[in-house]
Design an enzyme around this catalytic site. Structure first.
Site, PDB file in Angstrom:
ATOM      1  N   ASP A  80       3.382  -6.738   1.551  1.00 32.39           N
ATOM      2  CA  ASP A  80       2.507  -7.746   0.909  1.00 32.39           C
ATOM      3  C   ASP A  80       1.029  -7.430   1.135  1.00 32.39           C
ATOM      4  O   ASP A  80       0.597  -7.215   2.270  1.00 32.39           O
ATOM      5  CB  ASP A  80       2.807  -9.136   1.480  1.00 32.39           C
ATOM      6  CG  ASP A  80       4.200  -9.610   1.136  1.00 32.39           C
ATOM      7  OD1 ASP A  80       4.360 -10.290   0.125  1.00 32.39           O
ATOM      8  OD2 ASP A  80       5.146  -9.265   1.885  1.00 32.39           O
TER       9      ASP A  80
ATOM     10  N   ASP B 251       2.963  -1.198   4.916  1.00 32.55           N
ATOM     11  CA  ASP B 251       3.232  -2.623   4.853  1.00 32.55           C
ATOM     12  C   ASP B 251       3.602  -2.951   3.398  1.00 32.55           C
ATOM     13  O   ASP B 251       3.502  -2.085   2.509  1.00 32.55           O
ATOM     14  CB  ASP B 251       1.955  -3.354   5.299  1.00 32.55           C
ATOM     15  CG  ASP B 251       1.995  -4.830   5.035  1.00 32.55           C
ATOM     16  OD1 ASP B 251       2.946  -5.476   5.483  1.00 32.55           O
ATOM     17  OD2 ASP B 251       1.072  -5.345   4.360  1.00 32.55           O
TER      18      ASP B 251
ATOM     19  N   ASP C 175      -2.757  -4.176   5.480  1.00 29.15           N
ATOM     20  CA  ASP C 175      -3.876  -4.981   4.966  1.00 29.15           C
ATOM     21  C   ASP C 175      -4.256  -6.160   5.845  1.00 29.15           C
ATOM     22  O   ASP C 175      -5.211  -6.871   5.541  1.00 29.15           O
ATOM     23  CB  ASP C 175      -3.524  -5.544   3.579  1.00 29.15           C
ATOM     24  CG  ASP C 175      -2.542  -6.693   3.666  1.00 29.15           C
ATOM     25  OD1 ASP C 175      -1.450  -6.477   4.232  1.00 29.15           O
ATOM     26  OD2 ASP C 175      -2.860  -7.800   3.207  1.00 29.15           O
TER      27      ASP C 175
HETATM   28 MG   LIG Z   1       0.439  -7.391   4.424  1.00 27.07          MG
END
Ligand SMILES: [Mg+2]
Length: 283
Positions: free
Chosen positions: A28, A26, A215
């Site tokens: 961000d 991923d 995340d």
């Molecule tokens: Mg993310």
């Protein structure tokens, strides 16, 4: 869930047996810290350098998957040879792969209209912003004062709820964000499965190591998919939470970048070229 480094010998063992490592990350909150405004999430030179080296390695496929649009993602990373999956995998582009969801493309005019209405309705709420990413829409509320956060939710539900109820869009939630998506049964997990199958054809399952680093709640689908592979490695970045499907965690994006650098420096140890021929037909 355990800290990745605490089980390092097991990870090393999986990597030693691998001839094909599909490293999916991923963006961000995973490769960059969470910031007040999405445009401030800049990839560090260290991370970019590691990706540039890894993408040239024979035994690696590098995939970056994000809720951002494909063009935004490509501009932010700017490394050729990476497979980029934008809008949660509704659009995928890279060497050997090109995919855009037909339903998502057909939904664009409707989503654009919703984006305009949301923009208008959320304008009075300071800090709220609407981002039309082509195939999906993000409503950001990280900068909204706590007492107005529910107002954002109410407006999104009022405007988008009927379209969701009639099956024309889907609403999902992430970190201080609502996502309005086209009515297609697709998420990061399905996109990751599609990519692993695409590049893993002909590769013995014992030699294939898919790794996914993410995340957020939207990454949980990806963790689940990676864990269906015997050698899959699922890594959550940030504070571990209950019920996550990830088996490992790293504390910060900085540690995720250290992991990339580890792969750079130890690739010779982890790459076995003996099985490569078996897998080349699928690459
Ligand atoms: Mg993310």
């Amino acid at each position: 869930m355990q800290f990745l480094c605490a089980d390092w010998s097991n990870i090393r063992k999986k990597l030693r047996q691998a001839s094909h490592i599909i490293l999916i990350s991923d963006y961000d909150g995973t490769l960059t810290p969470i910031v007040e405004r999405p445009e401030f999430a800049i990839l560090s030179d260290r991370a970019r350098t590691a990706l540039k080296i890894l993408v040239l390695k024979q035994d690696f496929k590098i995939v970056i998957i994000s809720g951002r649009s494909l063009s935004d993602l490509k501009n932010r990373i700017g490394v050729q040879g990476i497979i980029y999956a934008g809008n949660h995998g509704l659009e995928i582009e890279g060497p050997g792969i090109s995919f855009v969801s037909r339903i998502a493309r057909e939904s664009q005019p409707f989503l654009s209209m919703i984006s305009n209405v949301l923009n208008q309705a959320l304008r009075p709420i300071s800090g709220a912003s609407v981002e039309n990413k082509g195939l999906t829409i993000s409503v950001h509320y990280r900068q909204v004062k706590p007492r107005h956060v529910n107002d954002v939710k109410d407006i999104v539900e009022k405007i988008v709820g009927p379209a969701e109820a009639s099956g024309n869009v889907r609403i999902t939630a992430g970190k201080k964000i609502y996502e309005i998506r086209p009515p297609v049964d697709w998420n990061k997990g399905k996109a990751i499965e599609f990519i692993i199958k695409h590049f893993g054809i002909g590769c013995p399952i014992s030699a294939l190591v898919p790794i996914f680093i993410g995340d957020d709640l939207t990454d949980e689908d990806g963790f689940k998919v990676v864990e269906t592979y015997g050698n899959g490695i699922s890594i959550l970045v940030g504070e571990p939470y209950k019920n996550s499907s990830a088996h490992y965690y790293l504390r910060t994006p900085e540690e995720a970048i250290l992991l990339l650098e580890y792969f750079v420096t130890t690739t010779r140890d982890v790459c076995h070229t003996t099985d490569t021929n078996k897998c080349e037909q699928g690459i």
